[in-house]
Design an enzyme around this catalytic site. Structure first.
Site, PDB file in Angstrom:
ATOM      1  CG  ASP A 113      -9.637 -66.806 -29.469  1.00 22.16           C
ATOM      2  OD1 ASP A 113      -9.796 -65.582 -29.369  1.00 22.16           O
ATOM      3  OD2 ASP A 113     -10.482 -67.642 -29.084  1.00 22.16           O
ATOM      4  CG  HIS A 169     -11.786 -60.294 -35.405  1.00 23.58           C
ATOM      5  ND1 HIS A 169     -13.130 -60.050 -35.547  1.00 23.58           N
ATOM      6  CD2 HIS A 169     -11.682 -61.634 -35.169  1.00 23.58           C
ATOM      7  CE1 HIS A 169     -13.807 -61.180 -35.404  1.00 23.58           C
ATOM      8  NE2 HIS A 169     -12.951 -62.160 -35.176  1.00 23.58           N
ATOM      9  CB  SER A 256      -3.622 -70.720 -39.422  1.00 24.57           C
ATOM     10  OG  SER A 256      -4.564 -71.736 -39.695  1.00 24.57           O
TER      11      SER A 256
END
Length: 295
Positions: A113, A169, A256
């Site tokens: 996301d 991921h 981040s």
């Protein structure tokens, strides 16, 4: 005001920034900039705050954070009351249904996301940090030989805000190599800081690895730490096969960035994302969302 592009509504939204006044003060005012250099960008500051977020005393922050930033807890595997610290809530896992993934091997999906910027036909010596500021892939990786292989390729910068799902991921089936660690500072990765700190990604703590994907050739994965991100956790096992959508790791508290590099002529990024990047806007995406196609 930071505006991001919403692909569904085709409109721009104002980003809700956690600690906006603090970030603006830290990177805009003379006093704030001095304190940032002397203290805030240092490991100790992020380590202390990160340690607090691991304590039971930090639980009280959870509900106000959910309410202030409209966090959809129906997607979480746990209820807000089940978390034993703020960091445990921050790195919460989502249900499988929350982030559907297109298993078509020709489709590239977002690794997480966040707010996405995409650059094609990159010059490895002049990668765009933000309009007007550049850095080199060699400086980012501290490896000239690997950097050379990605000239003319694609760079994806996925900026995660504190309000986002903070696990990242794999975008394809494949095998990931060992993560390489580069020590550095802990500047914020918010656009307010990106506009003011030259070569910010090359100055911050970061880790990178080469993912040998089945359909998109070798991909460089870079995880960049930031203010209050004391830890980057890699959960994959080096050298073991993974499936598309498998978890690679997660960031503890704070904003981040994940950066991916693809070799030349391996994929085509969706036109709307490229167009918004060219206009200077990031595009809001979710993990597993289609963002490009294999060439």
């Amino acid at each position: 005001m930071i505006k991001i592009y919403n692909r569904e509504t085709k409109e721009y939204e104002e980003e809700k920034v956690a600690g906006r006044k603090y970030i603006e003060w830290s990177y805009s005012s003379p006093v704030g900039k001095n304190i940032t250099e002397l203290l805030i960008k240092k490991k100790l500051f992020s380590k202390i705050y990160g340690s607090y977020c691991d304590t039971r005393g930090s639980i009280k922050k959870i509900n106000s954070f959910i309410n202030d930033f409209d966090i959809d807890m129906t997607k979480s595997r746990k209820k807000a009351s089940d978390f034993k610290s703020f960091n445990e809530f921050f790195i919460r896992e989502l249900t499988e249904e929350a982030r559907p993934i297109d298993k078509n091997p020709n489709i590239l999906v977002s690794p997480g996301d966040g707010r996405l910027s995409a650059f094609e036909n990159i010059d490895m010596h002049k990668l765009v940090q933000i309009k007007g500021l550049t850095y080199s892939l060699k400086e980012l990786l501290q490896d000239d030989e690997v950097a050379k292989e990605y000239d003319g390729g694609v760079c994806l910068i996925l900026r995660l805000c504190p309000t986002d799902y903070h696990r990242f991921h794999f975008v394809d089936n494949g095998v990931c190599g060992e993560s390489r660690f580069i020590n550095g500072g802990y500047y914020s990765v918010n656009p307010i800081a990106l506009e003011r700190i030259p070569k910010l990604f090359c100055q911050n703590k970061r880790e990178w690895s080469i993912f040998k994907s089945e359909n998109f050739d070798d991909i460089i994965h870079v995880e960049v730490g930031a203010t209050c991100v004391g830890t980057i956790i890699q959960t994959y096992k080096t050298g073991e096969p993974v499936k598309k959508g498998s978890e690679k790791g997660y960031f503890k508290f704070g904003g981040s960035t994940t950066i991916l590099f693809f070799k030349k002529d391996t994929l085509k990024i969706d036109g709307d994302i490229l167009a918004q990047t060219a206009l200077g806007y990031e595009t809001k995406v979710l993990m597993g969302e289609t963002i490009g196609k294999k060439i």
